[in-house]
Design an enzyme around this catalytic site. Sequence first.
Site, mmCIF file in Angstrom:
data_model
loop_
_atom_site.group_PDB
_atom_site.id
_atom_site.type_symbol
_atom_site.label_atom_id
_atom_site.label_comp_id
_atom_site.label_asym_id
_atom_site.label_seq_id
_atom_site.Cartn_x
_atom_site.Cartn_y
_atom_site.Cartn_z
ATOM 1 N N ASP A 1 38.527 38.360 38.342
ATOM 2 C CA ASP A 1 38.845 39.756 37.997
ATOM 3 C C ASP A 1 40.296 40.130 38.298
ATOM 4 O O ASP A 1 40.910 40.885 37.540
ATOM 5 C CB ASP A 1 37.941 40.722 38.790
ATOM 6 C CG ASP A 1 36.478 40.597 38.405
ATOM 7 O OD1 ASP A 1 36.204 40.017 37.345
ATOM 8 O OD2 ASP A 1 35.630 41.081 39.164
HETATM 9 P P1 NAP Z 1 35.779 37.241 41.289
HETATM 10 O O1 NAP Z 1 36.295 38.079 40.187
HETATM 11 O O2 NAP Z 1 34.485 37.619 41.901
HETATM 12 O O3 NAP Z 1 35.714 35.737 40.740
HETATM 13 C C1 NAP Z 1 35.362 34.685 41.582
HETATM 14 C C2 NAP Z 1 35.283 33.420 40.750
HETATM 15 O O4 NAP Z 1 35.151 32.346 41.654
HETATM 16 C C3 NAP Z 1 34.094 33.403 39.814
HETATM 17 O O5 NAP Z 1 34.507 33.566 38.488
HETATM 18 C C4 NAP Z 1 33.409 32.042 40.085
HETATM 19 O O6 NAP Z 1 33.285 31.351 38.834
HETATM 20 C C5 NAP Z 1 34.398 31.321 41.005
HETATM 21 N N1 NAP Z 1 33.741 30.557 42.079
HETATM 22 C C6 NAP Z 1 32.659 30.902 42.808
HETATM 23 N N2 NAP Z 1 32.350 29.936 43.680
HETATM 24 C C7 NAP Z 1 33.252 28.934 43.486
HETATM 25 C C8 NAP Z 1 33.453 27.660 44.084
HETATM 26 N N3 NAP Z 1 32.654 27.196 45.060
HETATM 27 N N4 NAP Z 1 34.490 26.911 43.644
HETATM 28 C C9 NAP Z 1 35.295 27.351 42.661
HETATM 29 N N5 NAP Z 1 35.146 28.540 42.052
HETATM 30 C C10 NAP Z 1 34.144 29.336 42.474
HETATM 31 O O7 NAP Z 1 36.832 37.157 42.496
HETATM 32 P P2 NAP Z 1 38.261 37.817 42.689
HETATM 33 O O8 NAP Z 1 39.169 37.473 41.558
HETATM 34 O O9 NAP Z 1 38.647 37.455 44.072
HETATM 35 O O10 NAP Z 1 38.008 39.373 42.534
HETATM 36 C C11 NAP Z 1 37.349 40.129 43.515
HETATM 37 C C12 NAP Z 1 36.329 41.024 42.842
HETATM 38 O O11 NAP Z 1 35.410 41.447 43.834
HETATM 39 C C13 NAP Z 1 36.923 42.278 42.228
HETATM 40 O O12 NAP Z 1 36.182 42.685 41.092
HETATM 41 C C14 NAP Z 1 36.756 43.304 43.361
HETATM 42 O O13 NAP Z 1 36.739 44.631 42.892
HETATM 43 C C15 NAP Z 1 35.416 42.885 43.909
HETATM 44 N N6 NAP Z 1 35.202 43.194 45.312
HETATM 45 C C16 NAP Z 1 36.224 43.153 46.175
HETATM 46 C C17 NAP Z 1 36.028 43.444 47.501
HETATM 47 C C18 NAP Z 1 37.191 43.456 48.436
HETATM 48 O O14 NAP Z 1 37.269 44.328 49.280
HETATM 49 N N7 NAP Z 1 38.083 42.477 48.336
HETATM 50 C C19 NAP Z 1 34.727 43.730 47.951
HETATM 51 C C20 NAP Z 1 33.646 43.716 47.017
HETATM 52 C C21 NAP Z 1 33.920 43.453 45.706
HETATM 53 P P3 NAP Z 1 32.196 30.171 38.682
HETATM 54 O O15 NAP Z 1 30.871 30.799 38.973
HETATM 55 O O16 NAP Z 1 32.335 29.704 37.274
HETATM 56 O O17 NAP Z 1 32.559 29.132 39.695
#
Ligand code: NAP
Length: 481
Positions: free
Chosen positions: A402
Amino acid sequence: MTPASIALPLIGASDLAAAFLFMYGLKRMSSPITAPSGIFLAGIGMLAAVLASFLYVFTANPAAQSFLLTNVGLAILALAIGGGLAWWSGRKVQMTAMPQMVALYNGMGGGAAAAIAAVELFGARAPAPTQLVVTVLGALIGSISLSGSLIAWAKLDGVIKQPWRVAGQQYVNLAVLAGTIVVGGFLVFGGAARALTTPQLIALFFVCSLLYGVLMTVPIGGADMPVVISIFNAATGLAVALQGFVLENPALMIAGMVVGAAGTLLTLLMAKAMNRSVGNVLFTNFGAIPRRRAGHTKGSLKPTAAADAGIAMRYAKTVIIVPGYGLAAAQAQQKLYDFVKLLQAAGVSVRFAIHPVAGRMPGQMDVLLAEAGVPYDLIFQLEDINDDFKATDVVLVIGANDVVNPAARTDKASPIFGMPILNADQARQVYVVKRGQGKGYAGIENALFYGENCNMIYGDAAAVMATMIEAVRGLGTAAAA
Ligand code: NAP
């Protein structure tokens, strides 16, 4: 000299020391370099405040001593159980499950404030009118924070998988809140009429407050949970401060206000990082998993081998690494840093770009990289590095999705439209490490992956990093042979 005359100055001094340590500790927590000592100092402050509470026993008149001693015994038992559980769960918890833990602890803080209020309201002592208002307000906020945080925990832990929404829900919520305020108002201003019904009314008040916490949280989507937890954190602080006022306990008041202020600032910063107002987070349906129109994303996914990507980075001049939730899930931070050290040894300039909401809790990526020993001068926050992507040879997106989704810039229909993102797509070459076609937290397609300059490396982040390390090391061995 009486025990009370010794205890009172000691209580005052402990409270002052606790207040200073809370604020100084919090100040140090604002940088990853000083954060560990900040946490330690704030912990010492907490210990001073708890010890001061025990000194109150010496200030009571002799007639109440045996009652107080029973309470001290119960308090020690509660401390042993609570402290033991916290010690055990703190050691056991996975880095990726930290947000759930924060939500639970936060809920307990709200619950503790509500419990103090319940003792005051059900108790025999008739509080002064101002104290009654403050107690009821603290009970309301603490109860909402307790039940709301438990729902937030359930959403983060996957127990509740989808937001629960029905037509007219906002009106029901408004009616429950209005009803709770009316009952609370009656508790405060009902005068003689309330004497007959007080215990039932108090119970009704708590039930309505807890219900409102549940109702206000269930419709909010997963992607907004970080902001919601932060709001409840601020609310818990406020409830604790109000109960500190009721108990005339300065340490509780100061700790509550510090938590309340810090929670409010964090809420505003996170809302800004997601380009949303707090009202918008609470009252709109952001975070629903939208159905993407088939064929909307142009281009194709182009897989490549981890070893080839590793070697390409070895021959690049500049590399930026964008870590995300998947890095934490794979626990690949150490291997990633080993790879970075190999690149640096070959003269490549490597930096890390951190999005404020990367991962599942604020600061998770900074902590993860610090754990692996990555020097702080390699770590850059979004606003400090975002202009540099266009002049960068290679961007390695590892377990992030994201936070690098260009839809946030261009697609008005996207739920993340307007959220500031890392400009990874502007680099000459992008490699994305993820296990497969999994979506990110917001559950949407990512146009970056389909771009001309992007290649996918499918696999668990730890295994991919091991392959890259082997490939780059192999180059050195081949050159030496
Ligand atoms: P993300 O958008 O959740 O994407 C994580 C990616 O990691 C997924 O597409 C997944 O794809 C891949 N993944 C998962 N396990 C893996 C592994 N073992 N090895 C390799 N890849 C792996 O993460 P982000 O870019 O860090 O974004 C954070 C999101 O979480 C935002 O939407 C944010 O709003 C939300 N959020 C943030 C917080 C905060 O405070 N930081 C709290 C709650 C929510 P695959 O399944 O294909 O592997």
